[in-house]
Design a protein around this motif. Structure first.
Motif, PDB file in Angstrom:
ATOM      1  N   THR A 100       0.867  -1.174   0.000  1.00  0.00           N
ATOM      2  CA  THR A 100       0.000   0.000   0.000  1.00  0.00           C
ATOM      3  C   THR A 100       0.903   1.222   0.000  1.00  0.00           C
ATOM      4  OG1 THR A 100      -0.121  -0.253   2.377  1.00  0.00           O
ATOM      5  CG2 THR A 100      -2.050  -0.912   1.112  1.00  0.00           C
ATOM      6  N   GLY A 139       0.140  14.989  -6.417  1.00  0.00           N
ATOM      7  CA  GLY A 139      -0.877  15.891  -6.933  1.00  0.00           C
ATOM      8  C   GLY A 139      -0.643  16.403  -8.331  1.00  0.00           C
ATOM      9  N   PRO A 192      -0.072  12.716 -11.065  1.00  0.00           N
ATOM     10  CA  PRO A 192      -0.656  11.432 -10.669  1.00  0.00           C
ATOM     11  C   PRO A 192      -0.498  10.350 -11.733  1.00  0.00           C
ATOM     12  CG  PRO A 192      -2.367  13.027 -11.170  1.00  0.00           C
ATOM     13  CD  PRO A 192      -1.080  13.765 -11.209  1.00  0.00           C
ATOM     14  N   GLN A 196       1.670   6.867 -11.337  1.00  0.00           N
ATOM     15  CA  GLN A 196       1.120   5.533 -11.562  1.00  0.00           C
ATOM     16  C   GLN A 196       1.978   4.804 -12.581  1.00  0.00           C
ATOM     17  OE1 GLN A 196      -2.012   4.085 -10.122  1.00  0.00           O
ATOM     18  NE2 GLN A 196      -0.680   2.448 -10.806  1.00  0.00           N
ATOM     19  N   ASP A 203      -0.492  -0.769  -4.633  1.00  0.00           N
ATOM     20  CA  ASP A 203      -1.820  -0.188  -4.444  1.00  0.00           C
ATOM     21  C   ASP A 203      -1.585   1.286  -4.127  1.00  0.00           C
ATOM     22  OD1 ASP A 203      -4.624  -1.095  -2.343  1.00  0.00           O
ATOM     23  OD2 ASP A 203      -4.111   0.808  -3.242  1.00  0.00           O
ATOM     24  N   PHE A 204      -1.719   2.122  -5.144  1.00  0.00           N
ATOM     25  CA  PHE A 204      -1.311   3.512  -5.005  1.00  0.00           C
ATOM     26  C   PHE A 204      -2.495   4.432  -4.712  1.00  0.00           C
ATOM     27  CE2 PHE A 204       0.253   7.587  -5.738  1.00  0.00           C
ATOM     28  CZ  PHE A 204      -0.252   8.171  -6.892  1.00  0.00           C
ATOM     29  N   THR A 205      -2.387   5.192  -3.634  1.00  0.00           N
ATOM     30  CA  THR A 205      -3.384   6.196  -3.306  1.00  0.00           C
ATOM     31  C   THR A 205      -2.745   7.571  -3.409  1.00  0.00           C
ATOM     32  OG1 THR A 205      -4.347   4.669  -1.707  1.00  0.00           O
ATOM     33  CG2 THR A 205      -5.032   6.951  -1.569  1.00  0.00           C
ATOM     34  N   ASN A 206      -3.403   8.441  -4.148  1.00  0.00           N
ATOM     35  CA  ASN A 206      -2.906   9.802  -4.290  1.00  0.00           C
ATOM     36  C   ASN A 206      -3.455  10.654  -3.149  1.00  0.00           C
ATOM     37  OD1 ASN A 206      -1.918  12.206  -5.225  1.00  0.00           O
ATOM     38  ND2 ASN A 206      -3.427  12.440  -6.830  1.00  0.00           N
ATOM     39  N   ALA A 232      -4.365  13.990  -1.520  1.00  0.00           N
ATOM     40  CA  ALA A 232      -4.582  15.357  -1.980  1.00  0.00           C
ATOM     41  C   ALA A 232      -4.418  16.386  -0.881  1.00  0.00           C
ATOM     42  CB  ALA A 232      -5.966  15.486  -2.586  1.00  0.00           C
TER      43      ALA A 232
END
Lengths: 409, 285, 299
Positions: free
Chosen positions: A28, A34, A37, A41, A57-60, A62
């Motif tokens: 994760t 920002g 993005p 990815q 599992d990439f979460t940006n 903000a």
């Protein structure tokens, strides 16, 4: 019967081996990407390509990084790989064992020493690898300067004279962004560097210990300078609510002769339709040496957890073989001893860097040394000063109080 | 004669009102036109001329990029599953509980009802912080069930309020007759009341479904894996708070557009039911 | 044997209980329990991370109430409740009357006015923050119609930030409340209006003497819902103004978040949340009492 048994066993064994080799770890990953993005990815996918056992599992993220991570740290749900800023938040996490010490990683060994102190905790643990070197500077319209016969000023007094000339010509002299925390990168940090850090070079230590004296005329002047620019009409109309993106947009549209912003925006701000140049913000008094900002960009850290080995692999890759993917997308200033790939950097920034690195005394950016609890206060106080709710000295006193209380906790 | 005059007045009034309403609606919808517009402009044009009324070179590039960057199919599915699960819980448990409360004739149940209704006024912030720890302890973070249970707990009082109000308007003779026929309580609920609840269920779906679909607060504190992200959460990561580090306008507007599109389309097709639903709920409430 | 021991009435009671238990369990566990926990913890020194804490009585509350921002955030919250709720309801009611009288096209208006309610609040705040910019749509419009003098920094000035925010919230919510008022209007028999017209009653009198008393239940519902809504609102103002300038548009609900995640002071967040809860309950009780009485008088 026997044959069946052997066949079953072989099958099971084969399955076991197959599943073991196909064992995929999912990392994760919560990063501040920002502005890039898609490229982020893309290069994370590249890493997965080179390391097929590791899925990402990439979460940006903000919003403010600290605000995003705090509840996760509290409930033990930290992502394996995170973006982290230099400063007290990360230091606190590593000393509590939530982040791991990165001292012995390849990434750490490939990073220049200058960007390590901000990512080192009071207990001496390295909790993050800087994402680059950053500074804030003034971007300006070259043609406008030529037309008005202006040259980049070397001190605060000359800067005011320059702004007055621009104002007389009917233009906005400079954009400030009190609408959100990004003003702290510019006016606040440079004000602090030239007014306070010059007097107390050990400011970082003082902040940590709660002995930093901020209820002072020097620190009040940090806010006073911003107020002066605003009151004299050198700033853009509607300045109080102008935010980061609004400010950038305004400069690109040519609505202001100067823009005070970070080096991480060079990619965007240097590509204007008109020619843009850069110069060092002259927040120093006449006769005094400038103290420019040499700071770190948001970097990366690894959480303590079952996947830390793979997360370290990602860390080493981003700060090694895979660095150029990230750097080319960002166009920022590298922090590595060996970038291991082609580096993309604008000529104007390169020239600026040569000058920057020649300064003996520099200071960091605000988030690297102020307590995490006071981070939103820096710009809120500016807003209050600009709207006459507080005087600069009252703002200084308020900040002083908050900084001391944060340490007492 | 007076009849004719009456008609004249009404028509004049109607025309005047219509003109007024058209003006108001145009002004009201203007901001949406702005988004629609900018979603189709190239980044450069959004930066340089955001107020231009028509993109000079319309492109769907922003939408495509946003679609990919948001992992739209996955995120959309997550939102749908969460919505369906939450609404199922709310409707099934809520209607059942409301039935129980409406049918029981005792002080106890009335008190329970009053407490439930009072809970509608309580702010979610009060439960927010301990809730994360509870979910973590029950291993419900990053799960559809976890999200659904939070929404169910939060909105159940309001749903029970709506259902109870409605059930109480159904004549008791219906149930009494069924009882005389030997129908147990459960049986009469299932075969008699459920068909009657269709309209109020529609109301519940709209009044609570839309807020659940658009909700940001709950996912933001319970979801940390990007594979479980819901639409509002991923949209927020693109818009952020004004001034978040260098976000691209093209992605901001592109993502806003494709994120809002589903519910707008659903609304356009079902608007009759939407309106009827809210209206029905209000009368009964 | 059960049939003989439990009377039919008793069995009904048990059945009713069984029906309500699942829902109550969910509410109890996932809403009530955390809330009570928060209430208890607000009297302790729990910082959100540590595993142990001590009882500190009212210390957290005292700190929260004596904080320099408390007066401002309380003022803002009350201001919004007092200004927003009446303005919203008056506008929604007038629009409802207009739609009611607009005939066939009324359906279209209904739908369009409800539109903003469909969007996520983050989107709305983002759009409106662009509208309110100095070079944004609103100012450009004012310039275009010759009202250049009215151009200003709507979100950056102390005296305009709360009204501007209220306008945005009203834009979002009006469609919803309008529909509820329409429902109320539809319950009024047309004959009443017809006979009023025959008697030559003025539109104003029609509104105040006939309409308002007859739709009193709808007014009550809307007043309560909109009050609760504005007190607990977070997403929209947070994204729109971030509470600024300074704390001029920070509400209590926003400050709970600020305490918890920006200042990292969980116990203050809990204490403030409790204060918010108490305030919410108080104000809705008063409102309900006032409106119910009027409702009864109208009957």
């Amino acid at each position: 019967m026997r044959k069946m048994f052997v066949m079953m066993l072989t099958l099971l064994l084969a399955l076991g081996i197959a599943s073991a080799t196909a064992q995929k770890i999912t990392l994760t990953c919560a990063m501040m990407a920002g502005d890039i993005p898609e490229q982020t990815q893309a290069f994370l996918d590249q890493f997965s390509k080179e390391n097929p056992n590791i899925q990402i599992d990439f979460t940006n993220v903000a919003q403010d990084l600290e605000v995003y991570l705090q509840p996760k740290a509290a409930s033990g749900e930290m992502p394996d790989f995170i973006s982290v800023n230099g400063g007290s938040f990360g230091a606190d996490l590593v000393d509590r064992g939530i982040l791991i010490d990165l001292k012995d990683t390849f990434a750490a060994k490939n990073t220049v020493d200058a960007v390590k102190p901000q990512f080192t905790s009071p207990k001496g643990k390295l909790f993050g690898i800087a994402g680059g070197v950053s500074t804030s500077l003034i971007y300006y319209q070259v043609q406008a300067f030529k037309d008005l016969g202006l040259v980049p000023p070397e001190n605060w007094e000359d800067f005011l004279v320059l702004c007055e000339k621009i104002k007389k010509a009917g233009k906005t002299a400079i954009i400030i962004t009190p609408g959100d925390g990004t003003m702290s990168n510019t006016l606040w940090s440079h004000g602090f560097a030239n007014n306070v850090a010059s007097k107390y070079p050990d400011y970082a230590k003082r902040f940590r210990e709660g002995t930093m004296q901020l209820d002072s005329p020097e620190f009040a002047d940090v806010y006073a300078k911003g107020k002066l620019l605003f009151d004299k009409g050198y700033t853009q109309p509607g300045a109080v609510s102008t935010t980061y993106m609004d400010g950038n947009q305004m400069y690109i549209q040519g609505k202001s002769v100067q823009q005070f912003a970070g080096s991480w925006l060079a990619g965007m701000l240097l590509k204007t339709d008109f020619e843009t140049g850069v110069y060092m913000p002259p927040w120093n008094a006449k006769g005094k040496t400038k103290i420019p900002i040499v700071a770190t960009e948001t970097g990366w850290g690894v959480s303590e957890g079952p996947h830390k080995k793979q997360a370290i692999m990602l860390l080493d890759w981003i700060n090694g073989k895979g660095f150029h993917y990230y750097q080319n997308a960002r166009g920022n200033i590298p922090h590595l001893k060996d970038p291991m790939g082609p580096v993309v950097l604008d000529e104007r920034i390169k020239k600026y860097l040569d000058k920057l690195y020649s300064y003996k005394q520099t200071a960091g950016l605000w988030f690297e040394y102020i307590p995490a609890e006071t981070m939103t206060l820096t710009f809120q106080l500016y807003q209050e000063v600009l709207t006459n709710q507080k005087t600069p000295r009252e703002a200084a006193a308020a900040f002083d109080k908050a900084a001391r209380e944060a340490v007492k906790k | 004669m007076s009849r004719m005059r009456l008609l004249g007045v009404r028509t004049r009034r109607r025309v005047g009102v219509n003109i007024l309403m058209i003006l108001i609606v145009v002004v009201l919808v203007m901001p949406l036109w702005y988004v629609l517009n900018n979603a189709f402009k190239i980044e450069r044009e959004i930066l340089l001329r955001p107020l231009l009324l028509r993109p000079s070179a319309a492109t769907i590039d922003n939408l495509v990029r946003a679609f990919k960057a948001m992992k739209y199919p996955l995120t959309f599915m997550n939102s749908v599953i969460t919505l369906v699960l939450s609404c199922t819980l709310l409707i099934a448990l809520g209607s059942l509980a409301a039935f129980g409360i409406a049918m029981a004739r005792s002080r106890f149940f009335n008190t329970v009802y009053v407490v439930l209704v009072a809970m509608i006024t309580l702010p979610f912030q009060l439960a927010m912080v301990p809730l994360i720890f509870l979910l973590k302890g029950m291993k419900l973070t990053n799960t559809y069930l976890g999200l659904a249970l939070v929404y169910a707990g939060w909105f159940m009082p309001f749903v029970i309020f709506l259902y109870t109000g409605f059930i109480r308007t159904v004549p008791r003779e219906l149930e009494e007759a069924a009882r005389v026929d030997g129908c147990g309580l459960l049986r009469s609920f299932l075969s008699i009341y459920i068909p009657l609840l269709k309209s109020i269920t529609g109301t519940v779906l709209i009044l609570r479904g839309v807020p659940i679909w658009n909700d940001l607060l709950v996912p933001i504190i319970t979801i940390s894996r990007s594979t479980m992200s819901t639409l509002p959460l991923v949209l927020y990561s693109f818009i952020g708070t004004p001034g978040s580090r260098a976000i691209q306008w093209s992605l901001v507007f592109g993502s806003t557009f494709i994120a809002s599109l589903p519910i707008v389309l659903v609304f356009l097709f079902l608007q009759r039911y939407f309106v009827r639903g809210v209206v029905a709920g209000a009368i009964k409430g | 044997m059960p049939g003989a021991v439990f009377s039919q009435a008793r069995r009904r009671q048990i059945a009713c209980l069984l029906f309500t238990i699942p829902a109550l369990a969910v509410v109890g566990l996932f809403f009530l329990f955390p809330m009570l926990r928060a209430l208890v913890l607000s009297f302790t020194s729990w910082d959100g991370i540590a595993r142990t804490w001590q009882w500190v009585g009212l210390k957290n509350f005292k700190a929260v109430v004596t904080d320099s921002t408390f007066r401002q955030i309380s003022f803002n919250t009350v201001y919004l409740a007092i200004i927003y709720v009446p303005v919203l309801n008056v506008i929604a009611l007038l629009l409802a009357v207009a739609v009611y009288n607009a005939g066939k096209a009324g359906n279209l208006y209904k739908a369009m006015l409800f539109f903003p309610n469909l969007l996520s609040m983050t989107v709305i705040a983002m759009i409106w923050s662009i509208i309110y910019r100095y070079d944004g749509i609103l100012n450009q419009f004012l310039k275009a119609v010759g009202l250049k003098a009215l151009m200003q920094d709507w979100l950056g000035q102390i005296r305009t930030v709360l009204p501007a925010m209220s306008v945005t919230i009203i834009w979002f919510a009006v469609g919803y409340y309008l529909l509820i008022y329409l429902a109320g209007l539809n319950t009024v028999p047309v004959e009443i209006y017809e006979s009023a017209e025959v008697e030559g009653v003025s539109p104003w009198q029609k509104l105040t003497r006939i309409t308002i008393p007859l739709i009193a239940p709808a007014i009550t519902i809307n007043a309560v819902l909109s009050t609760i809504g504005i007190i607990t609102l977070f997403d929209l103002p947070f994204v729109l103004t971030r509470g600024g300038p300074g704390f001029k548009s920070q509400t209590i609900a926003m400050h709970v978040y600020a305490y918890a995640y920006q200042q990292l002071r969980t116990r203050y967040a809990l204490a403030l949340a409790v204060i918010l809860g108490v305030f919410a309950v108080l104000i809705t009780t008063v409102l309900l009492a006032f409106l119910r009485r009027r409702e009864e008088a109208a009957q």
